[in-house]
Design a protein around this motif. Structure first.
Motif, PDB file in Angstrom:
ATOM      1  N   PHE A  58       0.818  -1.205   0.000  1.00 40.98           N
ATOM      2  CA  PHE A  58       0.000   0.000   0.000  1.00 40.98           C
ATOM      3  C   PHE A  58       0.857   1.261   0.000  1.00 40.98           C
ATOM      4  CE2 PHE A  58      -2.127  -3.344   2.425  1.00 40.98           C
ATOM      5  CZ  PHE A  58      -3.372  -3.414   1.812  1.00 40.98           C
ATOM      6  N   ASP A  59       0.442   2.263  -0.801  1.00 43.33           N
ATOM      7  CA  ASP A  59       1.019   3.601  -0.718  1.00 43.33           C
ATOM      8  C   ASP A  59       0.362   4.348   0.435  1.00 43.33           C
ATOM      9  OD1 ASP A  59       2.578   3.144  -2.941  1.00 43.33           O
ATOM     10  OD2 ASP A  59       1.313   4.300  -4.314  1.00 43.33           O
ATOM     11  N   VAL A  60       1.160   5.202   1.103  1.00 42.57           N
ATOM     12  CA  VAL A  60       0.623   6.053   2.170  1.00 42.57           C
ATOM     13  C   VAL A  60       1.146   7.464   1.937  1.00 42.57           C
ATOM     14  CG1 VAL A  60       0.217   6.276   4.642  1.00 42.57           C
ATOM     15  CG2 VAL A  60       0.957   4.065   3.710  1.00 42.57           C
ATOM     16  N   ALA A  61       0.253   8.385   1.585  1.00 42.82           N
ATOM     17  CA  ALA A  61       0.682   9.744   1.233  1.00 42.82           C
ATOM     18  C   ALA A  61      -0.451  10.722   1.462  1.00 42.82           C
ATOM     19  CB  ALA A  61       1.125   9.800  -0.233  1.00 42.82           C
ATOM     20  N   GLY A  62      -0.091  11.939   1.815  1.00 40.98           N
ATOM     21  CA  GLY A  62      -1.077  12.997   1.897  1.00 40.98           C
ATOM     22  C   GLY A  62      -1.580  13.363   0.512  1.00 40.98           C
ATOM     23  N   ALA A  63      -2.799  13.864   0.444  1.00 37.21           N
ATOM     24  CA  ALA A  63      -3.398  14.211  -0.841  1.00 37.21           C
ATOM     25  C   ALA A  63      -2.679  15.392  -1.479  1.00 37.21           C
ATOM     26  CB  ALA A  63      -4.876  14.539  -0.642  1.00 37.21           C
ATOM     27  N   ASP A  64      -2.741  15.448  -2.808  1.00 39.93           N
ATOM     28  CA  ASP A  64      -2.357  16.624  -3.593  1.00 39.93           C
ATOM     29  C   ASP A  64      -0.884  16.987  -3.450  1.00 39.93           C
ATOM     30  OD1 ASP A  64      -5.067  16.848  -4.259  1.00 39.93           O
ATOM     31  OD2 ASP A  64      -5.468  18.071  -2.497  1.00 39.93           O
ATOM     32  N   PRO A  65      -0.044  16.542  -4.403  1.00 39.62           N
ATOM     33  CA  PRO A  65       1.384  16.867  -4.351  1.00 39.62           C
ATOM     34  C   PRO A  65       1.633  18.371  -4.438  1.00 39.62           C
ATOM     35  CG  PRO A  65       0.790  15.920  -6.484  1.00 39.62           C
ATOM     36  CD  PRO A  65      -0.400  15.758  -5.601  1.00 39.62           C
ATOM     37  N   VAL A  66       2.798  18.782  -3.920  1.00 39.66           N
ATOM     38  CA  VAL A  66       3.163  20.193  -3.835  1.00 39.66           C
ATOM     39  C   VAL A  66       4.403  20.434  -4.690  1.00 39.66           C
ATOM     40  CG1 VAL A  66       3.727  22.089  -2.264  1.00 39.66           C
ATOM     41  CG2 VAL A  66       2.337  20.169  -1.452  1.00 39.66           C
ATOM     42  N   PRO A  67       4.436  21.503  -5.512  1.00 35.15           N
ATOM     43  CA  PRO A  67       5.647  21.785  -6.292  1.00 35.15           C
ATOM     44  C   PRO A  67       6.838  22.059  -5.376  1.00 35.15           C
ATOM     45  CG  PRO A  67       3.774  23.048  -7.124  1.00 35.15           C
ATOM     46  CD  PRO A  67       3.342  22.445  -5.817  1.00 35.15           C
ATOM     47  N   LEU A  68       7.998  21.526  -5.739  1.00 28.78           N
ATOM     48  CA  LEU A  68       9.199  21.759  -4.941  1.00 28.78           C
ATOM     49  C   LEU A  68       9.496  23.240  -4.806  1.00 28.78           C
ATOM     50  CD1 LEU A  68      11.748  20.742  -3.485  1.00 28.78           C
ATOM     51  CD2 LEU A  68      12.858  20.602  -5.731  1.00 28.78           C
ATOM     52  N   SER A  69       9.289  24.003  -5.872  1.00 22.61           N
ATOM     53  CA  SER A  69       9.570  25.443  -5.822  1.00 22.61           C
ATOM     54  C   SER A  69       8.730  26.125  -4.747  1.00 22.61           C
ATOM     55  CB  SER A  69       9.298  26.081  -7.184  1.00 22.61           C
ATOM     56  OG  SER A  69       7.949  25.865  -7.590  1.00 22.61           O
TER      57      SER A  69
ATOM     58  N   SER B 285      -6.130   2.346  -2.169  1.00 20.98           N
ATOM     59  CA  SER B 285      -6.285   0.967  -1.692  1.00 20.98           C
ATOM     60  C   SER B 285      -6.106   0.881  -0.182  1.00 20.98           C
ATOM     61  CB  SER B 285      -5.299   0.035  -2.404  1.00 20.98           C
ATOM     62  OG  SER B 285      -3.966   0.430  -2.176  1.00 20.98           O
ATOM     63  N   LEU B 286      -5.191   1.676   0.359  1.00 20.10           N
ATOM     64  CA  LEU B 286      -5.023   1.711   1.816  1.00 20.10           C
ATOM     65  C   LEU B 286      -6.295   2.229   2.479  1.00 20.10           C
ATOM     66  CD1 LEU B 286      -2.739   1.716   4.258  1.00 20.10           C
ATOM     67  CD2 LEU B 286      -3.026   4.180   3.990  1.00 20.10           C
ATOM     68  N   GLU B 287      -6.855   3.272   1.916  1.00 21.81           N
ATOM     69  CA  GLU B 287      -8.041   3.878   2.508  1.00 21.81           C
ATOM     70  C   GLU B 287      -9.223   2.914   2.491  1.00 21.81           C
ATOM     71  OE1 GLU B 287      -8.490   7.604   0.472  1.00 21.81           O
ATOM     72  OE2 GLU B 287      -6.482   8.283   1.062  1.00 21.81           O
ATOM     73  N   ARG B 288      -9.317   2.092   1.441  1.00 22.69           N
ATOM     74  CA  ARG B 288     -10.404   1.113   1.386  1.00 22.69           C
ATOM     75  C   ARG B 288     -10.230   0.028   2.445  1.00 22.69           C
ATOM     76  NH1 ARG B 288      -9.738   1.867  -4.238  1.00 22.69           N
ATOM     77  NH2 ARG B 288      -8.376   0.036  -4.363  1.00 22.69           N
ATOM     78  N   VAL B 289      -9.000  -0.437   2.615  1.00 25.37           N
ATOM     79  CA  VAL B 289      -8.738  -1.519   3.564  1.00 25.37           C
ATOM     80  C   VAL B 289      -8.920  -1.056   5.011  1.00 25.37           C
ATOM     81  CG1 VAL B 289      -6.887  -2.976   4.507  1.00 25.37           C
ATOM     82  CG2 VAL B 289      -7.256  -2.875   2.047  1.00 25.37           C
ATOM     83  N   LEU B 290      -8.457   0.159   5.316  1.00 21.99           N
ATOM     84  CA  LEU B 290      -8.495   0.643   6.700  1.00 21.99           C
ATOM     85  C   LEU B 290      -9.703   1.523   6.992  1.00 21.99           C
ATOM     86  CD1 LEU B 290      -4.738   1.558   7.370  1.00 21.99           C
ATOM     87  CD2 LEU B 290      -5.934  -0.591   7.848  1.00 21.99           C
ATOM     88  N   ASP B 291     -10.456   1.917   5.959  1.00 26.40           N
ATOM     89  CA  ASP B 291     -11.551   2.870   6.143  1.00 26.40           C
ATOM     90  C   ASP B 291     -11.027   4.116   6.849  1.00 26.40           C
ATOM     91  OD1 ASP B 291     -14.100   3.886   5.944  1.00 26.40           O
ATOM     92  OD2 ASP B 291     -14.770   2.994   7.841  1.00 26.40           O
ATOM     93  N   TRP B 292      -9.913   4.600   6.343  1.00 23.71           N
ATOM     94  CA  TRP B 292      -9.201   5.735   6.969  1.00 23.71           C
ATOM     95  C   TRP B 292      -8.359   6.407   5.903  1.00 23.71           C
ATOM     96  CZ3 TRP B 292      -3.869   6.352   7.121  1.00 23.71           C
ATOM     97  CH2 TRP B 292      -3.380   7.378   7.933  1.00 23.71           C
ATOM     98  N   SER B 293      -8.167   7.709   6.054  1.00 27.04           N
ATOM     99  CA  SER B 293      -7.267   8.434   5.157  1.00 27.04           C
ATOM    100  C   SER B 293      -6.449   9.429   5.970  1.00 27.04           C
ATOM    101  CB  SER B 293      -8.057   9.164   4.062  1.00 27.04           C
ATOM    102  OG  SER B 293      -8.947  10.097   4.640  1.00 27.04           O
ATOM    103  N   PRO B 294      -5.257   9.805   5.489  1.00 26.71           N
ATOM    104  CA  PRO B 294      -4.428  10.763   6.232  1.00 26.71           C
ATOM    105  C   PRO B 294      -5.179  12.052   6.518  1.00 26.71           C
ATOM    106  CG  PRO B 294      -3.131   9.722   4.501  1.00 26.71           C
ATOM    107  CD  PRO B 294      -4.561   9.302   4.285  1.00 26.71           C
ATOM    108  N   ALA B 295      -4.997  12.567   7.726  1.00 19.65           N
ATOM    109  CA  ALA B 295      -5.683  13.795   8.122  1.00 19.65           C
ATOM    110  C   ALA B 295      -5.076  15.029   7.450  1.00 19.65           C
ATOM    111  CB  ALA B 295      -5.628  13.956   9.641  1.00 19.65           C
TER     112      ALA B 295
END
Length: 311
Positions: A198-209, A263-273
Motif C-alpha cells: 500500500f502507498d501512504v501519502a497525503g493528498a495533492d502533491p506540492v511543487p518543490l519550488s 487501496s489503503l483507505e479502502r482496507v483501513l476505512d481511513w485516510s491521512p488527516a
C-alpha cells in the motif's frame, strides 16, 4: 489482537511512538522494541532489546519473546544507517519471521523515497516470504516523504540548506506524509487483518519550488549531472546529505507525485488527516524559529559549477 508485539527501529521517534501506542491496546501483554540504539528516554510501555545485524540476536529475540505480531520499521545500525545495512536489516527480520513458529502477522514499513532498486529489493524479499509462508499475514506500507515538527530526514536536511541545488528546468511535484498520519497508518494496519502492498501519502502533491519559497531556501538550478558531485562536496561542507545513498534518497523523494493511497483507505476505512501541503506547512512552521541554515558555501558553488561544466 496479538498478546506479544515486536517493533524494530525503536530508536526513531516514529517507531517508538507506534510501539508505545500498541502497548496501550487492550489485550497486548508485552511490546518489545528492538534496535541497535535505545528508544527516546520518554518512551513508555516497551521492553528494549539490543540488536546487532551481524549476529543472530534478532532471531533469538523473536524466538524468545514468542512475538505474534512483528512491525519492521527500520533498524538504526549504530546511528549510521546505510543502504546495505537497511537491506540487511529487512532480510534479517523477514528471515526471523519465516523461521518463527509464533509470528502470525508482519507489517513492513517501506518508502517511495528509497532508491528504486532498494525499494524493489525490499518488496521482492517480502513477496518471497509470502510465497514461503502463505499462512503469514503480511502488509507493506510505502511511505511518502515523512515530514513534521520532529522529522529529520535527508530531504528535510536538503530543504534546510541555504542554497538548494535543483535540476535545471525541472520542478517536481512532491508528496508528503505527516508524521502523525504515518504513526496512525502503522498502528491501524497492525491492528487490522489487511494484506498487500500500500502507498501512504497525503493528498495533492506540492511543487518543490513552492516548498522552497515557504522555507526561504534559495534554488540553485544546475544540469542533472551537476548533482552527482554533491557527495564529494558534502565531505568538505555542512550539507544535509553526505553520501551517494542519501543523495539517492533525496531525489527519489522528489518524484512521488504518482503515489495513490486509495487501496489503503479502502482496507483501513481511513485516510491521512493532513494533505501534502498541510503536512509540509506543519514542518515549515516548526522551522520558523530554528537555528541558521547550513549547506553550500560560495566555494562549493564554484566547485559544483566547475564539475558540472567539466572544467
Amino acid at each position: 489482537m496479538a498478546r506479544v508485539v515486536l517493533v524494530t527501529g525503536v530508536s526513531s521517534p516514529l517507531a517508538a511512538r507506534v510501539a508505545q501506542t500498541l502497548s496501550e491496546e487492550p489485550g497486548v501483554r508485552r511490546v518489545i522494541g528492538a534496535d541497535s540504539s535505545p528508544p527516546p528516554q520518554d518512551t513508555r510501555g516497551i521492553e528494549y532489546a539490543h540488536v546487532d545485524l551481524h549476529d543472530g540476536s534478532l532471531d533469538r529475540i523473536v524466538t524468545d519473546s514468542g512475538a505474534e505480531l512483528v512491525l519492521h520499521l527500520g533498524l538504526d545500525t549504530e546511528g549510521a544507517p546505510n543502504r546495505e545495512d537497511n537491506l540487511l536489516g529487512t532480510m534479517r527480520v523477514l528471515g526471523a519471521a519465516q523461521r518463527s513458529t509464533s509470528v502470525r502477522r508482519l507489517v513492513v514499513r517501506s518508502s517511495a523515497t528509497l532508491d528504486a532498486d532498494d525499494a524493489a529489493e525490499v518488496e521482492r524479499h517480502t513477496r518471497g516470504l509470502q510465497r514461503r509462508r502463505p499462512d503469514l499475514s503480511v502488509a507493506l506500507l510505502r511511505f511518502a516523504n515523512l515530514i513534521g515538527p520532529s522529522a529529520d530526514t535527508p530531504l528535510t536536511r536538503y530543504l534546510d540548506s541555504r542554497l538548494v541545488p535543483t535540476v535545471l528546468g525541472n520542478d517536481p511535484r512532491v508528496r508528503f506524509l505527516h508524521e502523525d498520519d504515518g504513526a496512525e497508518a502503522l498502528v491501524r494496519m497492525a491492528l487490522s487483518d489487511g494484506t498487500g502492498f500500500f502507498d501512504v501519502a497525503g493528498a495533492d502533491p506540492v511543487p518543490l519550488s513552492q516548498c522552497l519559497r515557504r522555507v526561504g531556501g534559495q534554488r540553485l538550478p544546475v544540469p542533472a549531472r551537476g548533482l552527482k558531485v554533491l557527495s564529494g562536496l558534502a565531505k568538505h561542507g555542512r550539507i544535509g546529505y553526505a553520501s551517494s545513498s542519501t543523495t539517492r534518497a533525496v531525489h527519489a523523494g522528489l518524484h512521488t507525485a504518482g503515489m495513490d493511497s486509495d487501496s489503503l483507505e479502502r482496507v483501513l476505512d481511513w485516510s491521512p488527516a493532513y494533505s501534502s501541503a498541510e503536512a509540509f506547512e506543519s514542518y515549515a512552521h516548526s522551522r520558523a524559529s530554528s537555528s541558521p541554515r547550513h549547506g553550500l558555501r560560495p566555494v562549493h558553488v564554484l566547485a559544483l559549477a566547475r564539475a558540472t561544466l567539466g572544467r
